[in-house]
Design a protein around this motif. Structure first.
Motif, PDB file in Angstrom:
ATOM      1  N   ASN A 144      38.037  43.872  26.037  1.00 34.95           N
ATOM      2  CA  ASN A 144      37.301  43.628  26.981  1.00 34.95           C
ATOM      3  C   ASN A 144      37.435  44.933  27.871  1.00 34.95           C
ATOM      4  O   ASN A 144      38.189  45.821  27.868  1.00 34.95           O
ATOM      5  N   PHE A 162      36.208  44.363  17.613  1.00 33.84           N
ATOM      6  CA  PHE A 162      35.903  45.364  18.527  1.00 33.84           C
ATOM      7  C   PHE A 162      36.451  46.648  18.243  1.00 33.84           C
ATOM      8  O   PHE A 162      37.736  46.531  18.127  1.00 33.84           O
ATOM      9  N   PHE A 165      37.059  50.169  24.000  1.00 28.34           N
ATOM     10  CA  PHE A 165      35.579  49.832  24.906  1.00 28.34           C
ATOM     11  C   PHE A 165      35.232  50.999  25.877  1.00 28.34           C
ATOM     12  O   PHE A 165      34.653  50.829  26.490  1.00 28.34           O
ATOM     13  N   LEU A 238      26.193  44.969  21.303  1.00 23.66           N
ATOM     14  CA  LEU A 238      26.313  43.480  22.073  1.00 23.66           C
ATOM     15  C   LEU A 238      24.979  42.774  22.654  1.00 23.66           C
ATOM     16  O   LEU A 238      24.819  41.582  22.753  1.00 23.66           O
ATOM     17  N   ARG A 239      24.336  43.790  22.956  1.00 27.46           N
ATOM     18  CA  ARG A 239      23.028  43.320  23.620  1.00 27.46           C
ATOM     19  C   ARG A 239      21.715  44.094  23.353  1.00 27.46           C
ATOM     20  O   ARG A 239      22.114  45.471  23.058  1.00 27.46           O
ATOM     21  N   TYR A 248      23.257  40.726  17.426  1.00 34.10           N
ATOM     22  CA  TYR A 248      23.982  40.371  16.281  1.00 34.10           C
ATOM     23  C   TYR A 248      24.044  39.169  15.800  1.00 34.10           C
ATOM     24  O   TYR A 248      23.501  38.255  16.565  1.00 34.10           O
ATOM     25  N   ASP A 271      30.731  31.179  31.432  1.00 33.78           N
ATOM     26  CA  ASP A 271      30.248  32.528  31.735  1.00 33.78           C
ATOM     27  C   ASP A 271      29.614  32.590  33.086  1.00 33.78           C
ATOM     28  O   ASP A 271      28.492  33.386  33.334  1.00 33.78           O
ATOM     29  N   HIS A 276      26.124  36.655  31.465  1.00 32.31           N
ATOM     30  CA  HIS A 276      25.880  37.720  30.350  1.00 32.31           C
ATOM     31  C   HIS A 276      24.925  37.158  29.264  1.00 32.31           C
ATOM     32  O   HIS A 276      24.577  38.075  28.552  1.00 32.31           O
ATOM     33  N   ILE A 277      24.610  36.208  29.631  1.00 28.96           N
ATOM     34  CA  ILE A 277      23.558  35.347  28.585  1.00 28.96           C
ATOM     35  C   ILE A 277      21.979  35.611  29.296  1.00 28.96           C
ATOM     36  O   ILE A 277      20.995  36.435  28.602  1.00 28.96           O
TER      37      ILE A 277
ATOM     38  N   GLY B   9      32.437  34.695  29.004  1.00 25.38           N
ATOM     39  CA  GLY B   9      32.248  35.558  29.999  1.00 25.38           C
ATOM     40  C   GLY B   9      32.911  37.024  29.238  1.00 25.38           C
ATOM     41  O   GLY B   9      33.002  37.052  27.888  1.00 25.38           O
ATOM     42  N   ALA B  12      31.448  41.326  26.798  1.00 25.60           N
ATOM     43  CA  ALA B  12      30.672  40.951  25.600  1.00 25.60           C
ATOM     44  C   ALA B  12      29.920  39.746  25.763  1.00 25.60           C
ATOM     45  O   ALA B  12      28.742  39.435  25.230  1.00 25.60           O
ATOM     46  N   GLY B  13      30.467  38.870  26.696  1.00 29.70           N
ATOM     47  CA  GLY B  13      29.715  37.521  26.978  1.00 29.70           C
ATOM     48  C   GLY B  13      29.992  36.521  25.755  1.00 29.70           C
ATOM     49  O   GLY B  13      28.860  35.789  25.753  1.00 29.70           O
ATOM     50  N   LEU B  14      30.758  36.844  25.008  1.00 36.76           N
ATOM     51  CA  LEU B  14      31.063  35.665  23.850  1.00 36.76           C
ATOM     52  C   LEU B  14      31.524  34.426  24.371  1.00 36.76           C
ATOM     53  O   LEU B  14      32.172  34.544  25.110  1.00 36.76           O
TER      54      LEU B  14
END
Lengths: 354, 98
Positions: A144, A162, A165, A238-239, A248, A271, A276-277, B9, B12-14
């Motif tokens: 993270n 990963f 970062f 990731l996005r 992915y 989340d 983040h979605i 969260g 990466a929001g996984l």
């Protein structure tokens, strides 16, 4: 920190070491106060930032107002521990250390500072020349990166799924933009305002990468975190701002959960309500608007979004508010019947917000 | 005892989830888990542990059913009590190994 009892906060009494104002007060004074008040408030702001470094070297403190355009980067090493900020390993102007994370954090925060200063004349995160502190090698195999309210923090990644970062400049830009949002719109980190907060970080993170690579909207990959996933993962990033939900699809990580429009908005509790979605929806709106306008995305679309973030959006703003606000700004900047305004309108319509 | 764990969260929001039922665990692991639940004083923790949210940090939700006890705790990474951390780490390790 020891406080001097004789020192009472007063606008006629300059004592920046012992009298530190709450930041919102200092900011207001800097904006609205007379010259003496401004000087005093700026000194207070500098002092509180200096103390964050926890170096009890009072003699080394510098209370001069930071010169606009001059960055003040410091990189710290947590040595796989969790104490912040960690050991100071590189300061402004120091040569590369050879530690790839240290040097990427240094270069990436520099590119981010330059982007906001050159394009929007913004002097650092708070617009008053705030120091840019970064800690690398945080925790063990930490998957993270985050902004803790006053600095950036990066993990090494687990190496299996990963990588480190700091590997992608848009991640660094993403974290620093959280700082900008905190000082500006202050979007709460929950639900739609939280997804807008996340989206702003992706938008400016991507723009910083695009400017570094000198790419137009058409040339850019519009990916967030390209290079972060290891070779063992089926995925490119990731996005994807261009095609949310396609970054992915992997047996361990699962499938990218981002919706591309309002029909698939996530309504669960995880989340922080899917920050983040659901950021996929405003992310795609920005991509669509910038692509329809063409050219460098930071020049027009970026400017519209920056004005929304710094002047118009508030802590509870939702997607609809962001849509209407950016349409209004596009009309103000480029004309009521302009192609730019239509591009912003079309973008938010395509993702189902208006 | 049944444990349901979710970590969401992060940048990466996984969303990482796992469920554990002690009926299917080896005795040593069951003992280990019971010890972690006890030392976390899990059933005495508030349902929501509040924190000033920090962008891109992890969010945890853990539910435990044990006999007639049933409790869910939601907590952000920045405010995880030290006593709860080993239980979260244990669950995360379970989730990783599948």
């Amino acid at each position: 920190m020891a406080r001097n009892k004789r020192c009472k906060p007063s606008l006629n009494h300059i004592c920046p070491i012992c009298c530190i104002l709450p930041p919102h007060m200092s900011d207001q004074i800097v904006l609205n106060g007379d010259s003496t008040q401004k000087e005093w408030a700026l000194q207070s702001i500098r002092a509180s930032e200096q103390f964050r470094e926890r170096r009890a070297i009072v003699g080394a403190l510098n209370f001069n107002v930071a010169i606009a355009g001059e960055k003040r980067r410091t990189i710290f090493d947590a040595g796989t521990g969790t104490d912040l900020p960690g050991k100071r390993v590189r300061g402004e102007g120091d040569p590369p250390t050879g530690d790839v994370m240290v040097d990427e954090a240094y270069d990436g925060s520099g590119a981010t500072y330059d982007f906001f200063y050159d394009i929007f004349e913004r002097n650092s995160i708070d617009s008053f020349g705030m120091r840019l502190d970064s800690t690398v090698h945080f925790d063990q195999k930490y998957d993270n990166a985050f902004w803790n309210g006053s600095q950036m923090v990066y993990g090494d990644g687990d190496g299996e799924l990963f990588n480190r970062f700091t590997i992608s400049i848009d991640i660094i830009g993403h974290e620093l933009t959280h700082g900008v949002t905190q000082h500006e719109a202050g979007l709460v980190y929950k639900g739609q305002p939280g997804a807008l907060n996340e989206s702003m970080s992706d938008v400016f993170g991507s723009l910083i990468k695009q400017r570094t690579l000198n790419q137009t909207a058409e040339e850019a990959d519009w990916l967030i975190g390209a290079g972060l996933l290891t070779d063992k993962v089926d995925g490119t990033a990731l996005r994807s701002m261009k095609a949310p939900g396609t970054a992915y699809d992997d047996k361990v990580l699962g499938k990218d959960p981002q919706p591309a429009d309002m029909s698939k908005i996530y309504t669960g509790k995880a989340d922080n309500g899917g920050v983040h979605i659901n950021s996929g929806i405003p992310n795609r709106a920005f991509y669509l608007a910038a692509s329809e306008m063409g050219g460098y995305a930071w020049e027009k679309a970026g400017k519209i979004w920056y004005i929304a973030l710094t002047d118009r959006l508030r802590s509870q703003s939702n997607f609809k508010r962001a849509a209407n606000t950016t349409v209004t700004i596009a009309g103000e900047l480029y004309g009521r019947d302009s192609d730019e305004k239509k591009a912003v309108q079309n973008a938010w319509k395509t993702v189902g917000v208006i | 005892m049944r444990v349901t764990f979710e970590r969401s969260g992060g940048f990466a929001g996984l969303i990482v989830t796992t469920s554990v039922d002690t009926a299917t665990l080896p005795a040593t692991e069951t003992e280990q888990l019971q010890h972690l639940v006890q030392s976390a004083n899990f059933f005495g923790l508030p349902a929501e542990i509040p924190a000033a949210p920090q962008p891109d940090r992890f969010q945890y939700e853990i539910t435990i059913e044990d006999g007639n006890q049933h409790h869910t705790v939601r907590v952000g990474e920045a405010s995880v009590p030290e006593s709860l951390r080993p239980l979260l780490n244990w669950c995360m390790e379970k989730a990783r190994r599948g």
